[in-house]
Design an enzyme around this catalytic site. Structure first.
Site, PDB file in Angstrom:
ATOM      1  N   GLY A  43     -15.914 -16.506 -31.760  1.00  0.00           N
ATOM      2  CA  GLY A  43     -17.258 -16.588 -32.329  1.00  0.00           C
ATOM      3  C   GLY A  43     -17.137 -16.737 -33.835  1.00  0.00           C
ATOM      4  O   GLY A  43     -16.313 -16.073 -34.465  1.00  0.00           O
ATOM      5  N   LYS A  44     -17.933 -17.631 -34.416  1.00  0.00           N
ATOM      6  CA  LYS A  44     -17.795 -17.874 -35.855  1.00  0.00           C
ATOM      7  C   LYS A  44     -18.018 -16.613 -36.673  1.00  0.00           C
ATOM      8  O   LYS A  44     -17.307 -16.356 -37.650  1.00  0.00           O
ATOM      9  CB  LYS A  44     -18.737 -18.990 -36.304  1.00  0.00           C
ATOM     10  CG  LYS A  44     -18.239 -20.372 -35.903  1.00  0.00           C
ATOM     11  CD  LYS A  44     -18.980 -21.462 -36.609  1.00  0.00           C
ATOM     12  CE  LYS A  44     -18.249 -22.788 -36.424  1.00  0.00           C
ATOM     13  NZ  LYS A  44     -16.915 -22.799 -37.059  1.00  0.00           N
ATOM     14  N   GLY A  46     -17.557 -13.448 -35.719  1.00  0.00           N
ATOM     15  CA  GLY A  46     -16.405 -12.574 -35.529  1.00  0.00           C
ATOM     16  C   GLY A  46     -15.168 -13.093 -36.236  1.00  0.00           C
ATOM     17  O   GLY A  46     -14.434 -12.323 -36.877  1.00  0.00           O
ATOM     18  N   ASP A 254      -2.947 -25.968 -34.069  1.00  0.00           N
ATOM     19  CA  ASP A 254      -4.266 -25.723 -33.489  1.00  0.00           C
ATOM     20  C   ASP A 254      -5.239 -25.496 -34.639  1.00  0.00           C
ATOM     21  O   ASP A 254      -5.070 -24.569 -35.424  1.00  0.00           O
ATOM     22  CB  ASP A 254      -4.204 -24.494 -32.568  1.00  0.00           C
ATOM     23  CG  ASP A 254      -5.527 -24.187 -31.876  1.00  0.00           C
ATOM     24  OD1 ASP A 254      -6.538 -24.863 -32.172  1.00  0.00           O
ATOM     25  OD2 ASP A 254      -5.546 -23.256 -31.051  1.00  0.00           O
ATOM     26  N   ALA A 257     -10.611 -22.296 -35.685  1.00  0.00           N
ATOM     27  CA  ALA A 257     -10.829 -21.197 -36.648  1.00  0.00           C
ATOM     28  C   ALA A 257     -10.267 -21.469 -38.038  1.00  0.00           C
ATOM     29  O   ALA A 257     -10.306 -20.591 -38.905  1.00  0.00           O
ATOM     30  CB  ALA A 257     -10.293 -19.868 -36.134  1.00  0.00           C
ATOM     31  N   ALA A 258      -9.801 -22.680 -38.304  1.00  0.00           N
ATOM     32  CA  ALA A 258      -9.329 -22.987 -39.658  1.00  0.00           C
ATOM     33  C   ALA A 258     -10.468 -22.867 -40.664  1.00  0.00           C
ATOM     34  O   ALA A 258     -10.314 -22.273 -41.740  1.00  0.00           O
ATOM     35  CB  ALA A 258      -8.725 -24.383 -39.702  1.00  0.00           C
ATOM     36  N   GLY A 259     -11.629 -23.430 -40.320  1.00  0.00           N
ATOM     37  CA  GLY A 259     -12.781 -23.331 -41.210  1.00  0.00           C
ATOM     38  C   GLY A 259     -13.245 -21.896 -41.383  1.00  0.00           C
ATOM     39  O   GLY A 259     -13.628 -21.479 -42.478  1.00  0.00           O
ATOM     40  N   ASP A 260     -13.218 -21.124 -40.298  1.00  0.00           N
ATOM     41  CA  ASP A 260     -13.617 -19.721 -40.377  1.00  0.00           C
ATOM     42  C   ASP A 260     -12.651 -18.931 -41.252  1.00  0.00           C
ATOM     43  O   ASP A 260     -13.062 -18.030 -41.998  1.00  0.00           O
ATOM     44  CB  ASP A 260     -13.659 -19.106 -38.979  1.00  0.00           C
ATOM     45  CG  ASP A 260     -14.726 -19.737 -38.095  1.00  0.00           C
ATOM     46  OD1 ASP A 260     -15.720 -20.243 -38.628  1.00  0.00           O
ATOM     47  OD2 ASP A 260     -14.547 -19.731 -36.862  1.00  0.00           O
TER      48      ASP A 260
END
Length: 308
Positions: A43-44, A46, A254, A257-260
């Site tokens: 989840g973005k 989280g 992968d 979640a790199a942006g997060d």
């Protein structure tokens, strides 16, 4: 740099990620044989909360999980990171949100999100946490919770004179005009920036034009993340042409979640009082490590791993 920790409050989504790896992304109607599966916290909201916590901030989470095993697992995982979950509600009726993620051998992904309990994060949820928001140095929001909730959080941040960050993801449509003056840092990726601005983005120069269009709407700062091409930042009080900051070169495994990770690292560093460009560069170094690992939250590095 000192060891003082800033405070970051995240208002957003919590999902259980169901991740399948396959040689390529399937076409419509096609069934592919995958070669790996994992179930991990995501989840973005989280992800960004975990990133900010691992990268140096004291973090609080405002969100909602279901009364189910996924919800219990997500709450435990946040608490294990030292995140304040006092404002994490539990729905009596909706299941915990899930994200169905396919990652191909080129490290690209396709994601389907089912909001579940995330839809129960309401403006009342935000209003009830006025004290938590007031204690934050930085408030971070995304678009995986209801839009009126996001606006309430941004408006509270402006009223309380806190720094606000909006990651407009997923951006299916343009933002309401009255949102823009509430945002200190708008951080879209190239697809989101194109949706919000109407400017197609293939190059940093395209991102510059999109950022200029968005800043003209009243946002103080626009930071467009461009994956391997780095970041285009249009910052308040600086050159109107913006600055292009290339990413560190790494072998991506992968990109989930790199942006997060970038946003969590940027928020943590900003909350510590760092200069904006330094906070951007810190977030970039953190994201560069994340893409060399599989999964969402499992890929997020700790502050001790980030080079000076």
């Amino acid at each position: 740099m000192g060891e003082a920790m800033g405070r970051v409050t995240v208002v957003g989504s919590l999902n259980m990620d169901l991740v399948a790896r396959a040689p390529r992304l399937p076409k419509p109607g096609e069934t592919l044989a995958g070669h790996a599966f994992a179930q991990v916290a995501g989840g973005k909201g989280g992800n960004q909360a975990v990133a900010a916590a691992r990268l140096g901030a004291q973090v609080a989470m405002i969100g909602c999980v279901g009364d189910d095993s996924n919800g219990a697992t997500l709450k435990r995982s946040l608490e294990a990171e030292g995140i304040d979950c006092s404002a994490l509600a539990t729905s009596a009726s909706a299941p915990t949100g899930v994200a169905l993620i396919i990652v191909d051998d080129a490290s690209q992904n396709a994601i389907v999100i089912v909001a579940g309990s995330n839809a129960e994060v309401t403006p009342a949820s935000v209003e009830a946490q006025e004290g938590l928001l007031a204690r934050a140095d930085v408030i971070v929001c995304q678009l995986e919770t209801p839009t009126d909730t996001v606006r309430a959080a941004l408006a509270a941040g402006r009223r309380l004179q806190r720094t606000t960050i909006l990651n407009p993801a997923p951006a299916a449509r343009k933002l309401p005009p009255d949102w823009f003056p509430l945002i200190d840092y708008l951080i879209p990726n190239e697809l989101e920036a194109a949706t919000l601005s109407g400017v197609a983005i293939d190059t940093p120069e395209d991102a510059r034009r999109a950022a200029q269009a968005l800043k003209a709407k009243g946002v103080r700062n626009v930071i467009v993340t461009l994956g391997a091409q780095g970041v285009l930042a249009l910052l308040d009080g600086e050159d109107e042409a913006g600055v292009h900051m290339p990413s560190p070169r790494v072998e991506a495994v992968d990109t989930t979640a790199a942006g997060d990770t970038f946003i969590g690292g940027f928020a943590a560093e900003l909350a510590r009082g760092s200069a904006v460009r330094d906070a951007i560069a810190f977030g970039q170094r953190a994201a560069a490590i994340a893409v060399t690992r599989e999964g969402a939250q499992p890929s997020i590095p700790h502050r001790s791993e980030i080079s000076a």
